[in-house]
Design a protein around this motif. Structure first.
Motif, PDB file in Angstrom:
ATOM      1  N   LEU A  70       0.830  -1.204   0.000  1.00 55.66           N
ATOM      2  CA  LEU A  70       0.000   0.000   0.000  1.00 55.66           C
ATOM      3  C   LEU A  70       0.863   1.251   0.000  1.00 55.66           C
ATOM      4  CD1 LEU A  70      -2.917   1.061   0.119  1.00 55.66           C
ATOM      5  CD2 LEU A  70      -2.704   1.093   2.624  1.00 55.66           C
ATOM      6  N   ASP A  71       1.956   1.238   0.748  1.00 59.14           N
ATOM      7  CA  ASP A  71       2.867   2.391   0.786  1.00 59.14           C
ATOM      8  C   ASP A  71       3.461   2.659  -0.600  1.00 59.14           C
ATOM      9  OD1 ASP A  71       2.400   2.695   3.457  1.00 59.14           O
ATOM     10  OD2 ASP A  71       4.208   1.613   4.098  1.00 59.14           O
ATOM     11  N   ILE A  72       3.839   1.593  -1.304  1.00 56.64           N
ATOM     12  CA  ILE A  72       4.413   1.765  -2.647  1.00 56.64           C
ATOM     13  C   ILE A  72       3.377   2.370  -3.585  1.00 56.64           C
ATOM     14  CG2 ILE A  72       5.357   0.555  -4.658  1.00 56.64           C
ATOM     15  CD1 ILE A  72       6.501  -1.531  -2.706  1.00 56.64           C
ATOM     16  N   ILE A  73       2.152   1.839  -3.528  1.00 58.12           N
ATOM     17  CA  ILE A  73       1.092   2.365  -4.391  1.00 58.12           C
ATOM     18  C   ILE A  73       0.825   3.830  -4.075  1.00 58.12           C
ATOM     19  CG2 ILE A  73      -1.369   2.177  -4.961  1.00 58.12           C
ATOM     20  CD1 ILE A  73      -1.107  -0.855  -4.523  1.00 58.12           C
ATOM     21  N   ALA A  74       0.851   4.170  -2.797  1.00 57.81           N
ATOM     22  CA  ALA A  74       0.637   5.563  -2.398  1.00 57.81           C
ATOM     23  C   ALA A  74       1.703   6.466  -3.015  1.00 57.81           C
ATOM     24  CB  ALA A  74       0.649   5.669  -0.870  1.00 57.81           C
ATOM     25  N   ARG A  75       2.952   6.029  -2.977  1.00 63.98           N
ATOM     26  CA  ARG A  75       4.039   6.837  -3.562  1.00 63.98           C
ATOM     27  C   ARG A  75       3.869   6.968  -5.071  1.00 63.98           C
ATOM     28  NH1 ARG A  75       7.356   3.579  -0.228  1.00 63.98           N
ATOM     29  NH2 ARG A  75       8.274   2.553  -2.069  1.00 63.98           N
ATOM     30  N   ILE A  76       3.448   5.868  -5.724  1.00 69.12           N
ATOM     31  CA  ILE A  76       3.242   5.904  -7.177  1.00 69.12           C
ATOM     32  C   ILE A  76       2.138   6.884  -7.536  1.00 69.12           C
ATOM     33  CG2 ILE A  76       2.468   4.534  -9.160  1.00 69.12           C
ATOM     34  CD1 ILE A  76       3.727   2.089  -7.746  1.00 69.12           C
ATOM     35  N   LEU A  77       1.038   6.824  -6.781  1.00 64.54           N
ATOM     36  CA  LEU A  77      -0.069   7.745  -7.033  1.00 64.54           C
ATOM     37  C   LEU A  77       0.352   9.188  -6.777  1.00 64.54           C
ATOM     38  CD1 LEU A  77      -2.908   5.598  -5.426  1.00 64.54           C
ATOM     39  CD2 LEU A  77      -2.800   6.280  -7.830  1.00 64.54           C
ATOM     40  N   ALA A  78       1.128   9.381  -5.729  1.00 65.63           N
ATOM     41  CA  ALA A  78       1.592  10.734  -5.400  1.00 65.63           C
ATOM     42  C   ALA A  78       2.474  11.286  -6.515  1.00 65.63           C
ATOM     43  CB  ALA A  78       2.351  10.703  -4.070  1.00 65.63           C
ATOM     44  N   ARG A  79       3.383  10.456  -7.031  1.00 67.98           N
ATOM     45  CA  ARG A  79       4.251  10.892  -8.143  1.00 67.98           C
ATOM     46  C   ARG A  79       3.430  11.266  -9.361  1.00 67.98           C
ATOM     47  NH1 ARG A  79       8.241   6.025  -9.035  1.00 67.98           N
ATOM     48  NH2 ARG A  79       8.571   7.146 -11.005  1.00 67.98           N
ATOM     49  N   SER A  80       2.425  10.445  -9.662  1.00 74.35           N
ATOM     50  CA  SER A  80       1.611  10.697 -10.849  1.00 74.35           C
ATOM     51  C   SER A  80       0.790  11.974 -10.696  1.00 74.35           C
ATOM     52  CB  SER A  80       0.680   9.508 -11.100  1.00 74.35           C
ATOM     53  OG  SER A  80       1.416   8.329 -11.318  1.00 74.35           O
ATOM     54  N   LEU A  81       0.180  12.148  -9.542  1.00 73.36           N
ATOM     55  CA  LEU A  81      -0.620  13.346  -9.320  1.00 73.36           C
ATOM     56  C   LEU A  81       0.248  14.593  -9.288  1.00 73.36           C
ATOM     57  CD1 LEU A  81      -3.033  11.885  -6.618  1.00 73.36           C
ATOM     58  CD2 LEU A  81      -3.668  12.648  -8.911  1.00 73.36           C
ATOM     59  N   SER A  82       1.473  14.449  -8.772  1.00 74.18           N
ATOM     60  CA  SER A  82       2.401  15.583  -8.756  1.00 74.18           C
ATOM     61  C   SER A  82       2.784  15.986 -10.168  1.00 74.18           C
ATOM     62  CB  SER A  82       3.650  15.214  -7.943  1.00 74.18           C
ATOM     63  OG  SER A  82       4.609  16.242  -8.020  1.00 74.18           O
ATOM     64  N   SER A  83       3.013  14.996 -11.013  1.00 71.68           N
ATOM     65  CA  SER A  83       3.358  15.270 -12.416  1.00 71.68           C
ATOM     66  C   SER A  83       2.202  15.970 -13.114  1.00 71.68           C
ATOM     67  CB  SER A  83       3.685  13.968 -13.149  1.00 71.68           C
ATOM     68  OG  SER A  83       4.772  13.325 -12.545  1.00 71.68           O
ATOM     69  N   TRP A  84       0.992  15.548 -12.781  1.00 72.88           N
ATOM     70  CA  TRP A  84      -0.194  16.150 -13.392  1.00 72.88           C
ATOM     71  C   TRP A  84      -0.315  17.630 -13.004  1.00 72.88           C
ATOM     72  CZ3 TRP A  84      -3.773  15.853 -16.916  1.00 72.88           C
ATOM     73  CH2 TRP A  84      -5.014  16.499 -16.768  1.00 72.88           C
ATOM     74  N   ARG A  85      -0.030  17.924 -11.726  1.00 74.26           N
ATOM     75  CA  ARG A  85      -0.172  19.304 -11.263  1.00 74.26           C
ATOM     76  C   ARG A  85       0.916  20.203 -11.828  1.00 74.26           C
ATOM     77  NH1 ARG A  85      -1.085  16.661  -5.468  1.00 74.26           N
ATOM     78  NH2 ARG A  85      -3.342  16.299  -5.559  1.00 74.26           N
ATOM     79  N   GLN A  86       2.151  19.670 -11.914  1.00 79.04           N
ATOM     80  CA  GLN A  86       3.260  20.476 -12.413  1.00 79.04           C
ATOM     81  C   GLN A  86       3.245  20.590 -13.930  1.00 79.04           C
ATOM     82  OE1 GLN A  86       6.885  18.872 -10.812  1.00 79.04           O
ATOM     83  NE2 GLN A  86       6.138  18.943  -8.694  1.00 79.04           N
ATOM     84  N   ASP A  87       2.774  19.494 -14.623  1.00 80.81           N
ATOM     85  CA  ASP A  87       2.633  19.505 -16.083  1.00 80.81           C
ATOM     86  C   ASP A  87       3.943  19.883 -16.773  1.00 80.81           C
ATOM     87  OD1 ASP A  87       1.313  19.153 -18.460  1.00 80.81           O
ATOM     88  OD2 ASP A  87       0.563  21.215 -18.558  1.00 80.81           O
ATOM     89  N   VAL A  88       5.044  19.209 -16.404  1.00 77.28           N
ATOM     90  CA  VAL A  88       6.348  19.590 -16.954  1.00 77.28           C
ATOM     91  C   VAL A  88       6.908  18.573 -17.945  1.00 77.28           C
ATOM     92  CG1 VAL A  88       6.993  21.007 -14.985  1.00 77.28           C
ATOM     93  CG2 VAL A  88       7.463  18.549 -14.939  1.00 77.28           C
ATOM     94  N   SER A  89       6.504  17.340 -17.864  1.00 76.71           N
ATOM     95  CA  SER A  89       7.132  16.279 -18.666  1.00 76.71           C
ATOM     96  C   SER A  89       6.357  16.025 -19.950  1.00 76.71           C
ATOM     97  CB  SER A  89       7.205  14.982 -17.848  1.00 76.71           C
ATOM     98  OG  SER A  89       7.539  13.898 -18.664  1.00 76.71           O
ATOM     99  N   GLU A  90       7.088  15.930 -21.044  1.00 78.08           N
ATOM    100  CA  GLU A  90       6.453  15.607 -22.322  1.00 78.08           C
ATOM    101  C   GLU A  90       5.836  14.216 -22.271  1.00 78.08           C
ATOM    102  OE1 GLU A  90       5.875  17.455 -24.974  1.00 78.08           O
ATOM    103  OE2 GLU A  90       6.723  19.156 -23.902  1.00 78.08           O
TER     104      GLU A  90
END
Length: 636
Positions: free
Chosen positions: A584-604
């Motif tokens: 569950l901790d790993i999934i939480a980190r994965i979701l956090a990374r993905s949502l962070s990328s969505w908010r920052q919108d920096v990666s092609e």
């Protein structure tokens, strides 16, 4: 001399002439022995085994060797070229006659002469005694095992291969050369292959393919068997590139013409099987486009239609599949015990694999032709091919239905049948709709002989499943049948540690898309997922994403986890034996990374996965309160 021969009666008059000959052969001077050998060539028939044996014993092996070496210019008493050619022709002629006697052909002396015969042949196919040379090679090689090995080690292939294209079509020399090569090929191994031998074999294939195309006698089938043996050998894959690189491409047309001639005529089933083997190999070597091309048969003025080979191969494969599946079903389910051997069943399965491979290649070809204009100029071909493919797949589905009713799930014939059905449904997912729906769960449960649980069957069906689950009806079928569990289990095996028998990531993402399609329509179809199955998938997704540096993998895993969370809660998950807090901790980190990328919108890369990120974001807003540990990690 000719008048005297005409007056001789077969037995009463021949004996004195033989006695005279034997006296000369036993003479002390070489001139007497030469005269005796010349007399042998005048009256002694090749099938007169008794006389030939007496003559051979009389002249002696030592004199024959001296005569042969003198003809080659190697004799110690050789005095120029005056009589060398005559000596050479005489020695080869009488040796060929002597080899008609099995005891002589199998003798050490004859085996030891093979290198010299090959040296003579290397002078070129225009040699007056070239046919006799081939006779010697053939008769000695068939008389004893080490004769073939001596022929190989003495460069037999190096001498014969370049000559093949210069021998006359259908000549006795060509017939002998083909039979000799059949012996050589049976003894060659992959370990013995080198660049030179591969080039020589490619010359053989090109030359023999012409005989396969232009002849209409028994030698046509000998050519077929030789080509089949070469292309089915354990070194055949090494031949593909030399064959593709050959400067002359006529050999591929000859192959097509030969295959068409066999398949469209009434010949033994075994010969048609050999022709199908050639067709399958040609498509592997030259690609599926080889099937299409003008066919010019010998003694036929007009060319046959371009699609004749394609249609004949497909129809012949369909018939072969129907016959073999019927025979296999009888052998497995109805034949009395001890009447159907395991070897017999394995042989039928190997033959079935050839026809299945042909049909799969034709499916691939037709799919490519539909997407690319110009491959098939005659549009009337498509309906003919589709009709035949539907009939073929229908037969295979009936075989699977029979196996299902008999409770049979394991077997290479069954897994191969699922693969064929999967190949076709990948291109036409709505084909044979009712049969496929009835058999879907069964097909997903089929195992190969070496599998401990179903895996490859699901991989073969994934392209079809991915397509049908794009629509609500397909999701209902997969969910109602319980087939979704097989897809999830397959995905778990694909992404968890350990080597799986898949070539690339294609199966992984097909499985991911299929699971996502089902989960996205879960509410609409009132899908109630099995928590134990999906908790195991969550754990596997966590491992997969945590050990990957590929952003697309992380986002795909996160989106599936987000969709699964819609159907459960943190408390419910942690009660599952297959799941723990670390996952569950790993999934939480994965979701956090993905949502962070969505908010920052920096990666092609992230921008390219907008749809998946929207799934994650929308899901988080729905289930965040049910997953407090995940929510804390995301908002940290």
């Amino acid at each position: 001399m000719d008048d005297r021969q005409e007056e001789l009666s077969p037995r009463q008059e021949q004996s004195p002439s033989l006695d005279d000959c034997l006296k000369l052969l036993k003479g002390e001077r070489d001139e007497q022995r030469l005269a005796g050998l010349l007399l042998v060539t005048k009256f002694c028939r090749n099938d007169d085994i008794v006389s030939l044996r007496k003559v051979y014993d009389a002249v002696g092996a030592r004199f024959l060797d001296r005569l042969l070496r003198t003809g080659l210019g190697k004799g110690s008493g050789s005095d120029g070229n005056d009589n060398r050619d005559a000596y050479l022709q005489l020695s080869v002629t009488v040796l060929a006659a002597f080899c008609r006697v099995p005891e002589i052909a199998s003798s050490e002396e004859m085996v030891s002469r093979l290198p010299l015969i090959l040296e003579i042949m290397s002078k070129g196919p225009g040699l007056p005694v070239i046919e006799e040379c081939y006779e010697i090679l053939y008769l000695v090689s068939t008389s004893r095992e080490d004769g073939v090995l001596t022929l190989i080690n003495s460069g037999g292939l190096r001498v014969i291969a370049p000559q093949m294209s210069n021998l006359h079509d259908g000549s006795h020399a060509m017939e002998l050369a083909i039979k000799i090569l059949q012996l050589l090929v049976s003894k060659l191994s992959g370990e013995s292959m080198n660049v030179e031998r591969l080039l020589q074999l490619s010359l053989v294939v090109a030359a023999v393919s012409r005989q396969f195309a232009v002849l209409h006698n028994a030698l046509k089938f000998e050519a077929l068997h030789l080509l089949s043996a070469i292309l089915c050998s354990d070194y055949s894959a090494l031949l593909h590139e030399p064959l593709r690189s050959m400067p002359e491409t006529n050999w591929t047309d000859y192959m097509r013409a030969g295959v068409v001639a066999i398949l469209q005529n009434r010949v033994a089933p075994a010969e048609k099987l050999h022709a199908l083997i050639l067709a399958e190999n040609m498509m592997t070597i030259m690609d599926e486009k080889w099937l299409i091309g003008r066919v010019k048969l010998h003694n036929v003025e007009e060319h046959l239609p371009d699609d004749r080979c394609l249609l004949l191969v497909l129809e012949s494969s369909r018939v072969e599949i129907a016959v073999l599946l019927n025979e296999l079903a009888y052998s497995k389910y109805e034949a009395p015990k001890n009447t159907s051997t395991a070897e017999n069943v394995l042989l039928k399965q190997r033959h079935l694999a050839i026809s299945f491979s042909l049909v799969e290649k034709i499916i691939k070809f037709i799919s490519s032709a539909c997407e690319n204009e110009g491959i098939l100029t005659d549009e009337t071909i498509f309906p003919k091919v589709i009709k035949s493919l539907n009939e073929t797949v229908g037969v295979v589905l009936e075989y699977l239905k029979d196996a299902k009713e008999r409770g049979q799930k394991k077997g290479n014939d069954l897994i191969a049948s699922v693969r064929l059905v999967g190949s076709y449904l990948a291109e036409t997912p709505i084909a044979c709709k009712e049969q496929v729906q009835d058999l879907l769960l069964y097909m997903l449960s089929v195992e190969g002989e070496d599998e401990s649980s179903p895996f490859m069957s699901t991989c073969f069906l994934l392209p079809m499943l991915c397509q049908i689950t794009m629509k609500t009806e397909g999701c209902k079928v997969l969910a109602a049948s319980g087939g979704y569990k097989a897809v999830v289990e397959c995905l778990i095996k694909l992404i968890q540690p350990g080597d799986q028998d898949v070539d690339d990531n294609g199966c992984i993402f097909l499985a991911c898309d299929t699971v996502m399609n089902l989960l996205l329509k879960g509410e609409e179809i009132r899908f109630s997922p099995d928590e134990c199955t999906f908790s195991r998938l969550l754990k596997a997704l966590a491992y997969w994403a945590d050990h990957s540096n590929d952003p697309s993998v992380v986002i795909m895993a996160a989106s599936i986890c987000s969709l699964i969370f819609d159907f459960t809660s943190e408390d419910a998950l942690l009660k599952q034996q297959n799941f723990d807090s670390s996952s569950l901790d790993i999934i939480a980190r994965i979701l956090a990374r993905s949502l962070s990328s969505w908010r920052q919108d920096v990666s092609e890369n992230v921008k390219a996965e907008t749809d998946l990120l929207e799934i994650i974001t929308a899901g988080y807003s729905r289930w965040a309160d049910r997953f407090p540990a995940v929510k804390r990690t995301v908002e940290r």
